[in-house]
Design an enzyme around this catalytic site. Structure first.
Site, mmCIF file in Angstrom:
data_model
loop_
_atom_site.group_PDB
_atom_site.id
_atom_site.type_symbol
_atom_site.label_atom_id
_atom_site.label_comp_id
_atom_site.label_asym_id
_atom_site.label_seq_id
_atom_site.Cartn_x
_atom_site.Cartn_y
_atom_site.Cartn_z
ATOM 1 N N HIS A 197 7.204 105.443 52.329
ATOM 2 C CA HIS A 197 8.604 105.599 51.920
ATOM 3 C C HIS A 197 8.814 106.939 51.201
ATOM 4 O O HIS A 197 9.299 107.005 50.069
ATOM 5 C CB HIS A 197 9.042 104.443 51.016
ATOM 6 C CG HIS A 197 10.530 104.253 51.005
ATOM 7 N ND1 HIS A 197 11.130 103.036 50.744
ATOM 8 C CD2 HIS A 197 11.561 105.124 51.221
ATOM 9 C CE1 HIS A 197 12.458 103.166 50.787
ATOM 10 N NE2 HIS A 197 12.730 104.417 51.075
ATOM 11 N N ARG A 230 15.638 101.415 56.512
ATOM 12 C CA ARG A 230 15.132 100.329 55.683
ATOM 13 C C ARG A 230 14.211 99.456 56.528
ATOM 14 O O ARG A 230 14.421 99.272 57.718
ATOM 15 C CB ARG A 230 16.280 99.485 55.113
ATOM 16 C CG ARG A 230 17.105 100.202 54.056
ATOM 17 C CD ARG A 230 16.316 100.410 52.767
ATOM 18 N NE ARG A 230 17.115 101.018 51.708
ATOM 19 C CZ ARG A 230 17.147 102.315 51.411
ATOM 20 N NH1 ARG A 230 16.409 103.158 52.144
ATOM 21 N NH2 ARG A 230 17.874 102.771 50.418
#
Length: 306
Positions: A269, A221
Site C-alpha cells: 500500500h 482498495r
C-alpha cells in the site's frame, strides 16, 4: 476546541506535533488520550474506533486522512456534519508513476525474468506488443495516470460512474459501456472509490469479460477485488498477471496465497503515500475555515461516497 486525531494503526506523534504548530490556538489530541469528548469539534480520521463517534456530541467536521473516505463509517456521522478528504497533487503524480511503472513491468516481462534469474534460466523473449490500458474510475488520479500513459505511447480508455469527455481518451459509462471497454483492453487499472456499488466489482463475472492476456493493476482498495475469483482466474490462465498495492486485510496475512503466487506482484500500500507537509496544511486550513465559519475545502458528496 479539540482537533481529535482518530487514526489507528500508526504512530501519530509527528503528525500531531505538526498540526499543533500550525494551530497553536487549538488543542490537538490523540483519540486514545482524550478525556473531554464534548470539546471535540473536528476529527481527523482513519479507521477510527466505532465507539468514538457517539461520544462526540459537538462534532462539527470530519476529515479523512487520505484521498478516500471509505475508512470512515459515514452512517455514524450526523448529516449536517461536513466530511472532507485530502487532495494532494503529489498523490496524483506518484500514482501515475506507479501505474506506468507496473504496466511497463508487465509489458517487458520483468516478473518473468526475475523468476528465470532465480531458476538460473536464460531464455529471452520479445516484450508484449499490447498497448491498450483501461482505467476504472476517471477522477483526478485516473486522469493523471491517463496523461502519463498517453505520453508513453499507450492507448487509454476509461470508465466512470457518470458520463465524461476527453479528446485523447475513449470514455465509457453505464454497465453497457463497462462491458464494451473490458473486451478491448490489455491492462485494467482500478482507481475506483470504494462504496456499496464498487465493493467486489473485480469478480468472476467481470474477469470473464476480459481477454486472457489482460493484466490487472489494483491501486484503489483491496475490497474492490474478490481474492478467490482473482486467484482462480490467474491459476486458470484467464488473466496473465496482477499487480496489487491494496488488500482487504492489511498488512497482508503471511498465509495469504498472494505471497507466493508467481503471477502476482504486490507492494505494501505504497503506490501514493500522503505527504505529511501537504496533509497538515490542508487539515489546518480546514480547521481555520471551520472556526471562521467558512465552507470547508474538498467536501465529499455523501450520496456518492467520494
Amino acid at each position: 476546541m479539540i482537533l481529535l486525531v482518530a487514526i489507528t494503526g500508526r504512530d501519530c506523534s509527528q503528525l500531531i506535533a505538526k498540526l499543533q504548530a500550525l494551530l497553536p490556538e487549538v488543542k490537538v489530541q490523540l483519540w486514545s488520550e482524550c478525556t473531554d469528548y464534548e470539546a471535540v469539534e473536528f476529527v481527523l480520521a482513519w479507521n477510527a474506533p466505532a465507539y468514538l463517534w457517539p461520544k462526540l456530541v459537538n462534532l462539527k467536521a470530519v476529515s479523512s486522512f487520505g484521498a478516500g473516505v471509505d475508512s470512515i463509517d459515514l452512517t455514524k456521522i450526523a448529516e449536517h456534519v461536513p466530511v472532507v478528504r485530502i487532495v494532494d497533487d503529489n498523490l496524483a503524480n506518484d500514482m501515475a508513476e506507479y501505474v506506468l511503472t507496473h504496466v511497463l513491468a508487465h509489458k517487458l516481462r520483468l516478473k518473468e525474468y526475475y523468476l528465470k534469474q532465480s531458476a538460473g534460466s536464460w531464455k529471452p523473449k520479445r516484450a508484449y506488443s499490447q498497448q491498450h490500458v483501461g482505467i476504472l474510475g476517471y477522477g483526478e488520479l485516473g486522469k493523471a495516470c491517463a496523461k502519463r500513459l498517453l505520453a508513453n505511447g499507450f492507448k487509454v480508455s476509461a470508465w466512470s460512474n457518470s458520463e465524461k469527455h476527453d479528446s485523447e481518451v475513449d470514455t465509457y459509462y453505464t454497465q453497457h459501456g463497462l462491458d464494451d471497454m473490458l473486451g478491448q483492453i490489455d491492462y485494467l487499472v482500478c482507481l475506483l472509490p470504494l462504496n456499496q456499488h464498487t465493493q467486489g466489482i473485480i469478480n468472476k463475472s467481470l474477469i470473464s469479460k476480459l481477454q486472457s492476456h489482460t493484466v490487472l493493476i489494483n491501486v484503489a482498495r483491496g475490497k474492490h477485488v474478490v481474492d478467490e475469483d482473482l486467484l482462480e482466474a490467474l491459476d486458470n490462465e484467464q488473466l496473465r498477471g496482477a499487480t496489487l498495492d491494496v488488500f482487504s486485510e492489511e498488512p497482508l496475512p503471511k498465509t495469504h496465497p498472494y505471497w507466493s503466487h508467481d503471477k502476482v506482484t504486490f507492494t505494501p500500500h505504497c503506490a501514493a503515500l500522503s505527504d505529511i507537509e501537504s496533509v497538515t496544511l490542508q487539515i489546518s486550513d480546514n480547521v481555520k475555515r471551520l472556526i471562521e465559519g467558512k465552507n470547508l475545502m474538498n467536501q465529499i458528496d455523501r450520496t456518492k461516497g467520494y
